[in-house]
Design an enzyme around this catalytic site. Sequence first.
Site, PDB file in Angstrom:
ATOM      1  N   SER A  18       0.794  -1.232   0.000  1.00 47.42           N
ATOM      2  CA  SER A  18       0.000   0.000   0.000  1.00 47.42           C
ATOM      3  C   SER A  18       0.823   1.278   0.000  1.00 47.42           C
ATOM      4  CB  SER A  18      -0.954   0.006   1.194  1.00 47.42           C
ATOM      5  OG  SER A  18      -2.047  -0.848   0.958  1.00 47.42           O
ATOM      6  N   VAL A  19       2.135   1.187   0.161  1.00 45.13           N
ATOM      7  CA  VAL A  19       2.959   2.384  -0.006  1.00 45.13           C
ATOM      8  C   VAL A  19       2.774   2.941  -1.418  1.00 45.13           C
ATOM      9  CG1 VAL A  19       5.328   3.286   0.036  1.00 45.13           C
ATOM     10  CG2 VAL A  19       4.603   1.611   1.734  1.00 45.13           C
TER      11      VAL A  19
END
Length: 254
Positions: A57-58
Amino acid sequence: MRDKILAIIDRYEAEQDFSGVVLVRRGDEDVVHEARGLAHRGFGVPNTVDTRFDIASVTKIFTAAAIMQLIDRGDIALDNRVMPFLGIEGTRIVDEVTVFHCLTHTSGIGDDADEEAGEDYADLWIDKPNYSVRETRDFLPQFVDKEPNFAPGEGVRYNNVAFVLLGLVIEKVTGMSYRDYVRQHIFAPAGMDAADFCAMDEACPNVAEHYSAVERPDGSITWRKNIYSYPPVGSPDGGATVTSRDLDRFVAAI
């Protein structure tokens, strides 16, 4: 400072089986740039400082940066309503959801796997092959008919699929695929030379294998490849593959 940081890394490797790369910089100098653990557990291939990792999710920060570029250009605005802009009708997602709501996890959209409600993302693929979801639009059937959690702006709840919608906005505005836009307008100008969206079912060089830790009844840990637990290639909500140096260059570019 370097010795203290290395001691922390050594402890995490010994006690928590840390596997990855640590990059700590002061100004223009590397204080620490160290690799630990294995990129491939089956063959015992070690990580290096140049190993590329799926950063999950970065990846959302790249989607957010792309959206802000389009806002800077005047192509869209934070208060644009997403669903009317995309021309998507007949769903449970209300027309009042804006770009701002999607960026700030305040849309209220029902997530495809609501982890706050205890849903497991891997369960999405029990009855549906994960390799069938490759393009941004392929995610839509997984969430557009789910009940919203709240009205837009009336709460905060971490949400993956709002970034899928932002990816579709990027594609509509630019006429490019999400991945190509990010490659050309985020990765390239930031000098993120190794950054890409490497598919799990392709032979991408220098990419660490994907694993999940599984706890045995006796408390010990074994490792399972999680290639069937996620879509096969990165999307607007997660899955870009980068090195630690790439992330540092992104921060510097911002």
